[in-house]
Design a protein around this motif. Structure first.
Motif, PDB file in Angstrom:
ATOM      1  N   SER A 474       0.726  -1.162  -0.096  1.00 28.14           N
ATOM      2  CA  SER A 474       0.249  -0.020   0.155  1.00 28.14           C
ATOM      3  C   SER A 474       0.575   0.952   0.189  1.00 28.14           C
ATOM      4  O   SER A 474       2.323   1.003   0.121  1.00 28.14           O
ATOM      5  CB  SER A 474      -0.950  -0.122   1.159  1.00 28.14           C
ATOM      6  OG  SER A 474      -0.141   0.221   3.007  1.00 28.14           O
ATOM      7  N   SER A 478      -4.324   4.431   3.310  1.00 27.58           N
ATOM      8  CA  SER A 478      -5.292   4.363   3.279  1.00 27.58           C
ATOM      9  C   SER A 478      -5.559   3.931   2.013  1.00 27.58           C
ATOM     10  O   SER A 478      -5.145   4.050   1.002  1.00 27.58           O
ATOM     11  CB  SER A 478      -6.075   6.095   2.889  1.00 27.58           C
ATOM     12  OG  SER A 478      -5.510   7.081   1.877  1.00 27.58           O
ATOM     13  N   VAL A 479      -6.884   2.917   1.434  1.00 25.49           N
ATOM     14  CA  VAL A 479      -7.025   3.045   0.081  1.00 25.49           C
ATOM     15  C   VAL A 479      -6.676   3.758  -0.875  1.00 25.49           C
ATOM     16  O   VAL A 479      -6.322   3.727  -2.289  1.00 25.49           O
ATOM     17  CB  VAL A 479      -8.540   2.484   0.467  1.00 25.49           C
ATOM     18  CG1 VAL A 479      -8.920   1.589  -1.014  1.00 25.49           C
ATOM     19  CG2 VAL A 479      -8.825   1.050   1.531  1.00 25.49           C
ATOM     20  N   SER A 511      -8.328  -5.087   0.853  1.00 23.78           N
ATOM     21  CA  SER A 511      -9.302  -3.864   1.702  1.00 23.78           C
ATOM     22  C   SER A 511     -10.361  -3.194   1.468  1.00 23.78           C
ATOM     23  O   SER A 511     -11.057  -2.762   1.549  1.00 23.78           O
ATOM     24  CB  SER A 511      -8.235  -2.217   1.637  1.00 23.78           C
ATOM     25  OG  SER A 511      -6.976  -2.006   1.869  1.00 23.78           O
ATOM     26  N   ARG A 519     -12.057  -0.266   2.903  1.00 19.60           N
ATOM     27  CA  ARG A 519     -11.678  -0.229   4.633  1.00 19.60           C
ATOM     28  C   ARG A 519     -12.029   1.618   4.632  1.00 19.60           C
ATOM     29  O   ARG A 519     -11.053   2.042   4.240  1.00 19.60           O
ATOM     30  CB  ARG A 519     -10.670  -0.694   5.173  1.00 19.60           C
ATOM     31  CG  ARG A 519     -10.188  -0.635   6.626  1.00 19.60           C
ATOM     32  CD  ARG A 519      -8.845  -1.250   7.203  1.00 19.60           C
ATOM     33  NE  ARG A 519      -9.225  -2.491   6.128  1.00 19.60           N
ATOM     34  CZ  ARG A 519      -8.275  -3.440   5.416  1.00 19.60           C
ATOM     35  NH1 ARG A 519      -7.001  -2.096   5.319  1.00 19.60           N
ATOM     36  NH2 ARG A 519      -8.111  -4.549   5.085  1.00 19.60           N
ATOM     37  N   SER A 521     -10.632   4.837   6.452  1.00 19.56           N
ATOM     38  CA  SER A 521      -8.487   4.791   6.923  1.00 19.56           C
ATOM     39  C   SER A 521      -9.152   6.463   7.573  1.00 19.56           C
ATOM     40  O   SER A 521      -8.304   6.554   8.653  1.00 19.56           O
ATOM     41  CB  SER A 521      -8.026   5.509   5.996  1.00 19.56           C
ATOM     42  OG  SER A 521      -8.395   7.068   5.220  1.00 19.56           O
TER      43      SER A 521
END
Length: 555
Positions: A474, A478-479, A511, A519, A521
Motif C-alpha cells: 500500500s 488509506s485505500v 481492503s 476499509r 481510513s
C-alpha cells in the motif's frame, strides 16, 4: 503455473471492480433521489453527534426521540474511557468532554436550561480548540479576537472563510459572560441573517448545532429554531449518529461520471449518467460556481473543478461558465484556493476575492479541469471550444502560472504537501499524474525553462512515490492514497519494477468489503477534531486504479 496465477489475479480484479462499481452506482442513484444512506454517506462523527444531540435536548420533548437515539449511539460506541474523533478511534479528551456534556444535559431533565449557562463557555472553548489550525495556510483570528464584540468586526471576521464565520460567532455568543451587552443582539442578528432557506447554517451539522445552542442560550425562540431542528433531524442516520457535515453530492457525482466514462460505462451506468447530467448542470450557481450539496452550500472551488471536468466529458454548454469563473479566481501567485468570498444569496451568488486556504490539491484539480476546458468538444451538435477566442489567449498564461506555483511547492524529497487529506501521498500522486498526462506533453513550453522544471519535478515525484510504498504494497494509510499512487504510476509512460503495481493492486483488493466498499481510513480533513471518510470517493478512486492496472499494469 505463472499463466494460471495471472488469470486468477485478473479474475479477482474484475470481480472487485464489478462489486465496487455496483456499490458506487447505488450511491449515485441515492444522490439523485436526494438522500444517501449511512452505508454510502459521509462517516458518522462523534463530535458532530454530541453537538446535534445537545441542540435537540435544548429544544425539548418534541425532539426527544432523536436526542435519545444520539445518546444510544454513544452508549454503543464507547471506547474504554471515552470517544474518539472518528468511530472506533482512540479516546480523545475534547471529543469525550463534548459527549459527556450531552449526557449531563439529558440527566438534567427540566433543568436543561439552567444546566447550559454553567457549561456553555466550556463547550465554546472545546469547539474553538477543535477548529484551530484546520489546515495549513489558514490564518484565522487570534484567540483574543474570537470574543464579542471583536469577532463582529468586518476586519476580523473576514479572516475566516464564509462557512466558518457563523461557527465562531456562535461560539463567541456561548462564551459571553454578560447577555445584556450590546454585542449580544448584534451576534444574534448576524446568526439569524446567516441561516439558510433549508433551516441550516452552511449546510453543516456542526455549525447548525452550535448556532442552535447559542441562540437558545440567548433566549431566542420561534420558527427559525424549529426549522433548524427539523433540518438536523433529516440528517440523522438511522442508528442515531450524525455525519460531521452534510454530503459531498457534487464531488461524488462528478467523480462517478469521470470514473464510469473513463473505463466505459455499463448500460445501467449510461442510464445513470443520462439522468445525472441535468442534475449536475442544475446545481451550478449563477456565477458558474458549485458547492458540495447544491443549491444551498457555499461555493467551493474544489467542487467547482470536479464538476467542470465531468461537464466537459458530457459536452455540457454550462461548462464554459465554470471554466471562466475559475480563471477569474486564480490567485496572483498562480494558485487556486478553496473557499471564495461571495455576495448575494445562494444560488444567485457572485464569488469574489479573497479566497481562503491556497492548496496544492485544489490547484491541481483546477489545472486539470481547465486543461480539459480548452479542448474541442461537441456541443449541441457542432464542434465548439469550451472557451471563447478571447479567453483562450489568456488560458495559457493562467496554466503556466498555475503550474509554476505548483512546482514551487515541491519539497526537496520530491513530495508535495497536501491540504485536505492527511499525508503527502494524496497530493503527490495526483500531481505526478497531472505532470505525466498533461504538463509534460505541452509543446508551447516543452523546450523552455518551465519545461525543464516540469521534467525535474516529475522525476523527483516519481522517485518519491516509488520509494514510499509500504511493506504490504500500500501507500500512505488509506485505500485512496494507494489507489491514487497506482493510477499515477500507470500514467508515467515507461517501465517500472514489475512487482510495484501488482503489490499495490493486491493491497486495494485486500481492503474491499463484501458490499463493494473499502476499509475506511478517516484521513479526509473537515476540521482538526472531525476527520471523516467519504466511502463513494474511496470506491471510485479504487475502481479507477484497478481499471488502469488492468490496462497498463503489465506493460
Amino acid at each position: 503455473m505463472e499463466q494460471e496465477t495471472e488469470q486468477i489475479e485478473a479474475g479477482q480484479i474484475s470481480e472487485s471492480i464489478k462489486l465496487a462499481r455496483a456499490y458506487a452506482l447505488e450511491g449515485g442513484e441515492q444522490i439523485l433521489r436526494g438522500r444517501l444512506d449511512e452505508i454510502h454517506g459521509v462517516s458518522a462523527s462523534p463530535g458532530a453527534t454530541a453537538l446535534a444531540t445537545l441542540a435537540l435536548l435544548l429544544l425539548g420533548s418534541k425532539y426527544k426521540k432523536n436526542s435519545q437515539a444520539g445518546l444510544h449511539w454513544f452508549r454503543n460506541t464507547r471506547q474504554n474511557q471515552g470517544w474518539g474523533k472518528v468511530p472506533g478511534g482512540d479516546p480523545d479528551e475534547e471529543i469525550t468532554q463534548l459527549v459527556q456534556k450531552a449526557f449531563i444535559g439529558n440527566r438534567s431533565g427540566r433543568l436543561i436550561h439552567y444546566f447550559l449557562p454553567s457549561q456553555v463557555k466550556e463547550v465554546a472553548n472545546i469547539v474553538l480548540a477543535l477548529g484551530q489550525e484546520v489546515v495549513p495556510g489558514m490564518k484565522g483570528p487570534q484567540p483574543d479576537e474570537t470574543t464579542l464584540p471583536h469577532i463582529l468586526s468586518e476586519r476580523i471576521i473576514k479572516k475566516l472563510p464564509p462557512y466558518g464565520r457563523p461557527v465562531v460567532v456562535a461560539a463567541a455568543l456561548l462564551a459571553a459572560q454578560d447577555l445584556k451587552q450590546d454585542s449580544i443582539g448584534k451576534a444574534v442578528t448576524y446568526l439569524c441573517d446567516c441561516q439558510m432557506d433549508d433551516g441550516s447554517w452552511s449546510e453543516d451539522i456542526v455549525v447548525t448545532s452550535l448556532a442552535v445552542i447559542a441562540l437558545v442560550r440567548a433566549k431566542i425562540t420561534g420558527g427559525s429554531l424549529d426549522k433548524a431542528a427539523q433540518w438536523l433531524v433529516s440528517k440523522q442516520y438511522p442508528r442515531g449518529a450524525w455525519p460531521a457535515f452534510d454530503q459531498l453530492f457534487t464531488w461524488s457525482v462528478g467523480l462517478a461520471i469521470r470514473c464510469f466514462m473513463e473505463s466505459g460505462p455499463s448500460p445501467a451506468e449510461t442510464d445513470w449518467i443520462r439522468r445525472a447530467t441535468p442534475w449536475l448542470s442544475a446545481g451550478q450557481n449563477a456565477d458558474g460556481s458549485y458547492g458540495s450539496t447544491p443549491p444551498f452550500t457555499q461555493p467551493d472551488l474544489d467542487d467547482t473543478a470536479v464538476a467542470l471536468r465531468a461537464l466537459q466529458l458530457l459536452g455540457s454548454p454550462v461548462s464554459r461558465h465554470s471554466a471562466e469563473l475559475l480563471l477569474r479566481l486564480q490567485n496572483e501567485d498562480g494558485s487556486w484556493a478553496t473557499f471564495p468570498d461571495f455576495s448575494g444569496c445562494l444560488p444567485e451568488v457572485t464569488c469574489t476575492f479573497p479566497i481562503y486556504i491556497p492548496s496544492t490539491d485544489v490547484t491541481v484539480h483546477v489545472l486539470d479541469a481547465l486543461w480539459g476546458a480548452g479542448e474541442i468538444r461537441k456541443m449541441e451538435g457542432s464542434e465548439s471550444p469550451a472557451f471563447g477566442p478571447g479567453v483562450r489567449g489568456l488560458r495559457e498564461q493562467h496554466l503556466s502560472s498555475g503550474v509554476h506555483w505548483l512546482l514551487e511547492q515541491q519539497m526537496t524529497s520530491g513530495e508535495f504537501p497536501g491540504t485536505w487529506y492527511e499525508g503527502s501521498i494524496y497530493a503527490t500522486a495526483q500531481i505526478l499524474e497531472f505532470l505525466s498526462r498533461r504538463a509534460r506533453q505541452v509543446t508551447f513550453w516543452r523546450h523552455g525553462r518551465l519545461g525543464t522544471s516540469i521534467q525535474t519535478a516529475h522525476t523527483k515525484a516519481l522517485n518519491y512515490l516509488v520509494s514510499s510504498q509500504n511493506s504490504d504494497g500500500s501507500w500512505g494509510n488509506s485505500v485512496i492514497e494507494t489507489s491514487l499512487a497506482v493510477s499515477a504510476l500507470c500514467s508515467v509512460g515507461h517501465p517500472l519494477p514489475p512487482e510495484l503495481l501488482a503489490r499495490g493492486a493486491a493491497a486495494i483488493l485486500a481492503s474491499q468489503s463484501a458490499n463493494g466498499s473499502f476499509r475506511p481510513s478517516y484521513r479526509c480533513i473537515y476540521a482538526k477534531g472531525w476527520n471523516y471518510e467519504e466511502p463513494l470517493t474511496t470506491a471510485l478512486t479504487a475502481v479507477t486504479a484497478l481499471e488502469r492496472y488492468k490496462r497498463f499494469g503489465h506493460r
